[in-house]
Scaffold this active site. Structure first.
Site, PDB file in Angstrom:
ATOM      1  N   ASP A  97      41.638  29.628  46.639  1.00  0.00           N
ATOM      2  CA  ASP A  97      41.122  29.231  47.955  1.00  0.00           C
ATOM      3  C   ASP A  97      39.635  28.945  47.988  1.00  0.00           C
ATOM      4  O   ASP A  97      39.013  29.001  49.050  1.00  0.00           O
ATOM      5  CB  ASP A  97      41.447  30.351  48.950  1.00  0.00           C
ATOM      6  CG  ASP A  97      40.933  31.697  48.487  1.00  0.00           C
ATOM      7  OD1 ASP A  97      40.043  31.725  47.626  1.00  0.00           O
ATOM      8  OD2 ASP A  97      41.430  32.726  48.981  1.00  0.00           O
ATOM      9  N   GLU A 119      48.500  30.914  42.953  1.00  0.00           N
ATOM     10  CA  GLU A 119      48.168  31.833  44.057  1.00  0.00           C
ATOM     11  C   GLU A 119      48.310  31.109  45.400  1.00  0.00           C
ATOM     12  O   GLU A 119      47.409  31.108  46.255  1.00  0.00           O
ATOM     13  CB  GLU A 119      46.768  32.447  43.912  1.00  0.00           C
ATOM     14  CG  GLU A 119      46.568  33.709  44.751  1.00  0.00           C
ATOM     15  CD  GLU A 119      45.168  34.304  44.640  1.00  0.00           C
ATOM     16  OE1 GLU A 119      44.258  33.819  45.323  1.00  0.00           O
ATOM     17  OE2 GLU A 119      44.990  35.257  43.869  1.00  0.00           O
ATOM     18  N   GLU A 133      37.899  30.185  53.152  1.00  0.00           N
ATOM     19  CA  GLU A 133      39.032  30.285  52.217  1.00  0.00           C
ATOM     20  C   GLU A 133      40.376  29.995  52.872  1.00  0.00           C
ATOM     21  O   GLU A 133      41.261  29.389  52.260  1.00  0.00           O
ATOM     22  CB  GLU A 133      39.055  31.673  51.572  1.00  0.00           C
ATOM     23  CG  GLU A 133      37.928  31.911  50.562  1.00  0.00           C
ATOM     24  CD  GLU A 133      36.599  32.319  51.198  1.00  0.00           C
ATOM     25  OE1 GLU A 133      36.556  32.522  52.434  1.00  0.00           O
ATOM     26  OE2 GLU A 133      35.601  32.422  50.470  1.00  0.00           O
ATOM     27  N   HIS A 210      30.613  40.266  49.213  1.00  0.00           N
ATOM     28  CA  HIS A 210      30.095  38.902  49.043  1.00  0.00           C
ATOM     29  C   HIS A 210      30.589  37.912  50.094  1.00  0.00           C
ATOM     30  O   HIS A 210      30.084  36.797  50.180  1.00  0.00           O
ATOM     31  CB  HIS A 210      30.453  38.349  47.662  1.00  0.00           C
ATOM     32  CG  HIS A 210      31.914  38.026  47.497  1.00  0.00           C
ATOM     33  ND1 HIS A 210      32.453  36.852  47.975  1.00  0.00           N
ATOM     34  CD2 HIS A 210      32.920  38.698  46.934  1.00  0.00           C
ATOM     35  CE1 HIS A 210      33.745  36.837  47.695  1.00  0.00           C
ATOM     36  NE2 HIS A 210      34.050  37.948  47.071  1.00  0.00           N
ATOM     37  N   ARG A 212      31.304  35.336  52.932  1.00  0.00           N
ATOM     38  CA  ARG A 212      30.368  34.603  53.803  1.00  0.00           C
ATOM     39  C   ARG A 212      30.331  35.189  55.216  1.00  0.00           C
ATOM     40  O   ARG A 212      29.277  35.285  55.828  1.00  0.00           O
ATOM     41  CB  ARG A 212      30.782  33.130  53.870  1.00  0.00           C
ATOM     42  CG  ARG A 212      30.117  32.270  52.807  1.00  0.00           C
ATOM     43  CD  ARG A 212      30.549  30.817  52.931  1.00  0.00           C
ATOM     44  NE  ARG A 212      29.631  29.897  52.276  1.00  0.00           N
ATOM     45  CZ  ARG A 212      29.478  29.762  50.972  1.00  0.00           C
ATOM     46  NH1 ARG A 212      30.162  30.513  50.129  1.00  0.00           N
ATOM     47  NH2 ARG A 212      28.621  28.885  50.468  1.00  0.00           N
ATOM     48  N   HIS A 243      26.473  40.863  43.852  1.00  0.00           N
ATOM     49  CA  HIS A 243      26.731  39.418  43.721  1.00  0.00           C
ATOM     50  C   HIS A 243      25.407  38.662  43.634  1.00  0.00           C
ATOM     51  O   HIS A 243      24.408  39.090  44.216  1.00  0.00           O
ATOM     52  CB  HIS A 243      27.533  38.975  44.949  1.00  0.00           C
ATOM     53  CG  HIS A 243      28.143  37.606  44.838  1.00  0.00           C
ATOM     54  ND1 HIS A 243      27.407  36.453  44.894  1.00  0.00           N
ATOM     55  CD2 HIS A 243      29.431  37.211  44.677  1.00  0.00           C
ATOM     56  CE1 HIS A 243      28.211  35.398  44.776  1.00  0.00           C
ATOM     57  NE2 HIS A 243      29.455  35.845  44.639  1.00  0.00           N
TER      58      HIS A 243
HETATM   59  C1  UD1 Z   1      32.578  31.781  46.233  1.00  0.00           C
HETATM   60  C2  UD1 Z   1      33.810  31.294  47.007  1.00  0.00           C
HETATM   61  C3  UD1 Z   1      34.602  32.492  47.501  1.00  0.00           C
HETATM   62  C4  UD1 Z   1      34.900  33.473  46.382  1.00  0.00           C
HETATM   63  C5  UD1 Z   1      33.612  33.854  45.678  1.00  0.00           C
HETATM   64  C6  UD1 Z   1      33.884  34.732  44.490  1.00  0.00           C
HETATM   65  C7  UD1 Z   1      33.634  29.231  48.299  1.00  0.00           C
HETATM   66  C8  UD1 Z   1      33.140  28.585  49.540  1.00  0.00           C
HETATM   67  N1  UD1 Z   1      33.381  30.545  48.169  1.00  0.00           N
HETATM   68  O1  UD1 Z   1      31.736  32.437  47.174  1.00  0.00           O
HETATM   69  O2  UD1 Z   1      35.817  32.036  48.058  1.00  0.00           O
HETATM   70  O3  UD1 Z   1      35.499  34.616  46.921  1.00  0.00           O
HETATM   71  O4  UD1 Z   1      32.969  32.658  45.211  1.00  0.00           O
HETATM   72  O5  UD1 Z   1      32.742  35.380  44.039  1.00  0.00           O
HETATM   73  O6  UD1 Z   1      34.230  28.585  47.461  1.00  0.00           O
HETATM   74  N2  UD1 Z   1      25.188  32.431  42.418  1.00  0.00           N
HETATM   75  C9  UD1 Z   1      24.453  32.476  41.250  1.00  0.00           C
HETATM   76  N3  UD1 Z   1      25.136  32.586  40.063  1.00  0.00           N
HETATM   77  C10 UD1 Z   1      26.491  32.645  39.981  1.00  0.00           C
HETATM   78  C11 UD1 Z   1      27.228  32.606  41.180  1.00  0.00           C
HETATM   79  C12 UD1 Z   1      26.570  32.490  42.383  1.00  0.00           C
HETATM   80  O7  UD1 Z   1      23.232  32.428  41.274  1.00  0.00           O
HETATM   81  O8  UD1 Z   1      27.032  32.732  38.872  1.00  0.00           O
HETATM   82  C13 UD1 Z   1      24.478  32.312  43.716  1.00  0.00           C
HETATM   83  C14 UD1 Z   1      23.905  30.907  43.951  1.00  0.00           C
HETATM   84  O9  UD1 Z   1      22.687  31.012  44.615  1.00  0.00           O
HETATM   85  C15 UD1 Z   1      24.949  30.306  44.895  1.00  0.00           C
HETATM   86  C16 UD1 Z   1      25.336  31.518  45.715  1.00  0.00           C
HETATM   87  O10 UD1 Z   1      25.370  32.603  44.782  1.00  0.00           O
HETATM   88  O11 UD1 Z   1      24.417  29.241  45.663  1.00  0.00           O
HETATM   89  C17 UD1 Z   1      26.663  31.429  46.441  1.00  0.00           C
HETATM   90  O12 UD1 Z   1      27.696  30.949  45.593  1.00  0.00           O
HETATM   91  P1  UD1 Z   1      28.971  30.191  46.256  1.00  0.00           P
HETATM   92  O13 UD1 Z   1      29.929  29.817  45.177  1.00  0.00           O
HETATM   93  O14 UD1 Z   1      28.497  29.115  47.161  1.00  0.00           O
HETATM   94  O15 UD1 Z   1      29.575  31.284  47.207  1.00  0.00           O
HETATM   95  P2  UD1 Z   1      30.211  32.700  46.901  1.00  0.00           P
HETATM   96  O16 UD1 Z   1      29.770  33.624  47.984  1.00  0.00           O
HETATM   97  O17 UD1 Z   1      29.954  33.068  45.492  1.00  0.00           O
HETATM   98  N1  UDP Z   2      34.598  41.380  38.974  1.00  0.00           N
HETATM   99  C1  UDP Z   2      33.891  41.356  37.774  1.00  0.00           C
HETATM  100  N2  UDP Z   2      32.613  41.878  37.747  1.00  0.00           N
HETATM  101  C2  UDP Z   2      32.015  42.378  38.864  1.00  0.00           C
HETATM  102  C3  UDP Z   2      32.736  42.370  40.084  1.00  0.00           C
HETATM  103  C4  UDP Z   2      34.025  41.846  40.114  1.00  0.00           C
HETATM  104  O1  UDP Z   2      34.407  40.914  36.757  1.00  0.00           O
HETATM  105  O2  UDP Z   2      30.862  42.822  38.771  1.00  0.00           O
HETATM  106  C5  UDP Z   2      35.964  40.794  39.014  1.00  0.00           C
HETATM  107  C6  UDP Z   2      37.020  41.640  39.681  1.00  0.00           C
HETATM  108  O3  UDP Z   2      37.622  42.518  38.769  1.00  0.00           O
HETATM  109  C7  UDP Z   2      37.997  40.597  40.208  1.00  0.00           C
HETATM  110  C8  UDP Z   2      37.105  39.413  40.501  1.00  0.00           C
HETATM  111  O4  UDP Z   2      35.887  39.614  39.800  1.00  0.00           O
HETATM  112  O5  UDP Z   2      38.935  40.188  39.226  1.00  0.00           O
HETATM  113  C9  UDP Z   2      36.859  39.308  41.969  1.00  0.00           C
HETATM  114  O6  UDP Z   2      35.861  38.387  42.219  1.00  0.00           O
HETATM  115  P1  UDP Z   2      35.126  38.278  43.614  1.00  0.00           P
HETATM  116  O7  UDP Z   2      35.170  39.595  44.299  1.00  0.00           O
HETATM  117  O8  UDP Z   2      33.802  37.674  43.334  1.00  0.00           O
HETATM  118  O9  UDP Z   2      35.968  37.156  44.380  1.00  0.00           O
HETATM  119  P2  UDP Z   2      37.281  37.173  45.286  1.00  0.00           P
HETATM  120  O10 UDP Z   2      38.377  37.833  44.524  1.00  0.00           O
HETATM  121  O11 UDP Z   2      36.939  37.855  46.561  1.00  0.00           O
HETATM  122  O12 UDP Z   2      37.526  35.721  45.522  1.00  0.00           O
END
Ligand code: UD1
Ligand code: UDP
Length: 382
Positions: A97, A119, A133, A210, A212, A243
Site C-alpha cells: 500500500d 498483500e 495507504e 512513522h 503520516r 525512522h
Molecule cells: C513510507 C510509506 C508508508 C510505509 C513506510 C514504511 C508512502 C506514502 N508511505 O512512509 O506506507 O509504511 O514508508 O517505513 O508510501 N528517509 C530517509 N531514508 C530512508 C527512508 C526515509 O532519509 O531510507 C526520510 C526521507 O527524508 C523521506 C522521509 O524519510 O523523505 C519520508 O519517507 P517516505 O517514503 O515519503 O514516507 P514514510 O513515512 O517512510
Molecule cells: N523493521 C526493521 N528495522 C527497524 C524497524 C522495523 O527492519 O528498525 C522492520 C520490521 O520488522 C517490519 C518492517 O520493518 O518487517 C516494518 O516497516 P515499517 O514499520 O517501516 O512499515 P509498515 O510495515 O508500517 O509499512
C-alpha cells in the site's frame, strides 16, 4: 517462459517481497525475474537488499529529503514507464500500500501489463486512515489482475469490492516467510547504544512510530506518555529505532533525547531488529508489518493508531488498538507492565498471518495462471 517484474521501494515492501523474489528465482526454467526498485527509501531499502542479497536490475533512486506524495508518485511513474517499455514483462508484481505500490500498478496498467498484488485486500474502510495507504491499496486492487490475499478476511474485503473470486489466492503474508528465516534467538547486537540495555534485569519496550497521520502532536503525546512510564517504573527500558523521516526525528529529539533508559537508535537492519523483538516484553508501534510479526513471537502489541487493517491478531487477543491519546497510551502501557494476568492474556503466540509458505503459494499461483500446468495452490487457512 514468462518475464515477471517485481517493483518495490520502501523497507517493508522489500522485507515482504524478498522471499517472493528468492522463490521466483528458483524457477529459472519457466520464470525470468526482473527486480526494479524505485528507492522511495534509500538507506532503509538498501539494508534489506543487502541482507537478502538482492541486486536490483533497475534502481530509480528517487528518494529526496522531505519528499511529498506528488514527488514520489510522479518520479516513480515516469521512471517505471521507461523500465516497462524496455523490458515488456508479462506480469508486474507490487506489494501492499505504499505510493510506490500504486505508481507501479498504474505504470503497468498504462502499458496494459497485468498486475499481481501481493498483500491484497487489507482495508480499514477509512480512506484517510492510514493515509495514503488505504487509497493506495484500493486503487492497486482495482487495477490488479491477480490478488494475493494474506488472509480469509482480506479475501472477503476484495469480494465486497467485486473482485473476481477465481483471481484471489489466500497465501498467508510473506512477512512470516521473511521472519522465519531471520530469527536465531541469540543475537549480539552491533549497535553501541544497545550494549547499555540490561536485557537480563529489565523489561524492554520496543517502540516504533512513522505513520503520516501521527506526525506532530499525536507523536508528541505518545512520547510524553512513555517518558512518564520510564520515569515511574524503574525496571523498564525503551529501545526506539527512530525512522529517518526528519519530521519524526524532530519530535523524538524534543521529547525523548537524553532520558535515562530510553535508547534512541537508527533504524536497525532486519535481522537484529527481529531478534530484538523476540527479546522484548512489549511492543508499541504504528507499523503495519510489526503488528504481523510480533504476535507470532508471543509479544503483546499496543497499536498507536485509531484504525487497523489487520484485525486478525486483535481478534486473537494479542494486539490492542489504543490510539495516540496521552492518557490512554500511559494507562494501557502501565496496565501491561503492572497486571500480570493482563500481560499473560496478551502474550500467547498466535500466527494468523502466515505459515512461512506464502511465497511458494504466490509463485505456484503465477505458474497456474500462466501455464495451467501447476495445480491451483491450496489456500492458507488458520
Ligand atoms: C513510507 C510509506 C508508508 C510505509 C513506510 C514504511 C508512502 C506514502 N508511505 O512512509 O506506507 O509504511 O514508508 O517505513 O508510501 N528517509 C530517509 N531514508 C530512508 C527512508 C526515509 O532519509 O531510507 C526520510 C526521507 O527524508 C523521506 C522521509 O524519510 O523523505 C519520508 O519517507 P517516505 O517514503 O515519503 O514516507 P514514510 O513515512 O517512510
Ligand atoms: N523493521 C526493521 N528495522 C527497524 C524497524 C522495523 O527492519 O528498525 C522492520 C520490521 O520488522 C517490519 C518492517 O520493518 O518487517 C516494518 O516497516 P515499517 O514499520 O517501516 O512499515 P509498515 O510495515 O508500517 O509499512
Amino acid at each position: 517462459m514468462i518475464k515477471v517484474m517485481t517493483v518495490f521501494g520502501t523497507r517493508p515492501e522489500a522485507i515482504k517481497m524478498a522471499p517472493v523474489v528468492l522463490e521466483l528465482k528458483k524457477h529459472t526454467d519457466q520464470l525470468q525475474t526482473i527486480v526494479a526498485v524505485t528507492a522511495q527509501h534509500r538507506q532503509m531499502l538498501d539494508q534489506v537488499l543487502d541482507l537478502f542479497k538482492i541486486e536490483p536490475d533497475y534502481d530509480l533512486d528517487i528518494m529526496s529529503q522531505g519528499q511529498t506524495l506528488y514527488d514520489i508518485t510522479t518520479k516513480a511513474l515516469l521512471g517505471l514507464k521507461k523500465v516497462l517499455e524496455k523490458e515488456q514483462p508479462d506480469l508486474v508484481l507490487v506489494h501492499g500500500d505504499t505510493t510506490t505500490t500504486f505508481a507501479g500498478a498504474l505504470a503497468a496498467y498504462y502499458q496494459q501489463i497485468p498486475v499481481g498484488h501481493v498483500e491484497a485486500g487489507l482495508r480499514t474502510g477509512n480512506i484517510y486512515s492510514p493515509f495514503p495507504e488505504e487509497m493506495n491499496r484500493k486503487l492497486t486492487g482495482a487495477i490488479a489482475a491477480i490478488h494475493f490475499a494474506p488472509t480469509a478476511t482480506a479475501k472477503k474485503n476484495l469480494l465486497k469490492e467485486n473482485a473476481d473470486e477465481e483471481k484471489i489466492y489466500i497465501t498467508g503474508n510473506t512477512v512470516i516467510d521473511a521472519l522465519m528465516t531471520t530469527i536465531d534467538g541469540s543475537y549480539d547486537f552491533a549497535d553501541e547504544e544497545l550494549q547499555h540495555v540490561d536485557f537480563k534485569k529489565h523489561r524492554i519496550i520496543l517502540l516504533t512510530t512513522h505513520r503520516r497521520e501521527n506526525l506532530g502532536e499525536p507523536m508528541r503525546h505518545i512520547y510524553k506518555a512513555l517518558r512518564r512510564i520510564i520515569e515511574e517504573i524503574p525496571d523498564t527500558e525503551i529501545v526506539f529505532p527512530v525512522h529517518r523521516n526528519p519530521l519524526v526525528r524532530k519530535v523524538v529529539e524534543e521529547e525523548l533525547a537524553g532520558v535515562d533508559r530510553i535508547h534512541l537508535i537508527d533504524p536497525m537492519e532486519y535481522e537484529p531488529f527481529a531478534n530484538l523483538m523476540s527479546l522484548s516484553s512489549l511492543v508499541l508501534t504504528d507499523s503495519g508489518g510489526i503488528q504481523e510479526e510480533a504476535p507470532s513471537l508471543g509479544k503483546p502489541v499496543l497499536v498507536l493508531r485509531d484504525t487497523t487493517e489487520r484485525p486478525e491478531a486483535v481478534e486473537a487477543g494479542t494486539v490492542r488498538l489504543i490510539g495516540t491519546d496521552k492518557t490512554t497510551v500511559y494507562n494501557e502501557t502501565k496496565r501491561l507492565l503492572t497486571d500480570k494476568a493482563a500481560y499473560n492474556t496478551m502474550s500467547m503466540a498466535v500466527n494468523p498471518y502466515g505459515d512461512g509458505h506464502a511465497s511458494q503459494r504466490i509463485v505456484q499461483a503465477i505458474m497456474h495462471v500462466f501455464f495451467g500446468t501447476q495445480r491451483r495452490p491450496e489456500d492458507f487457512y488458520l
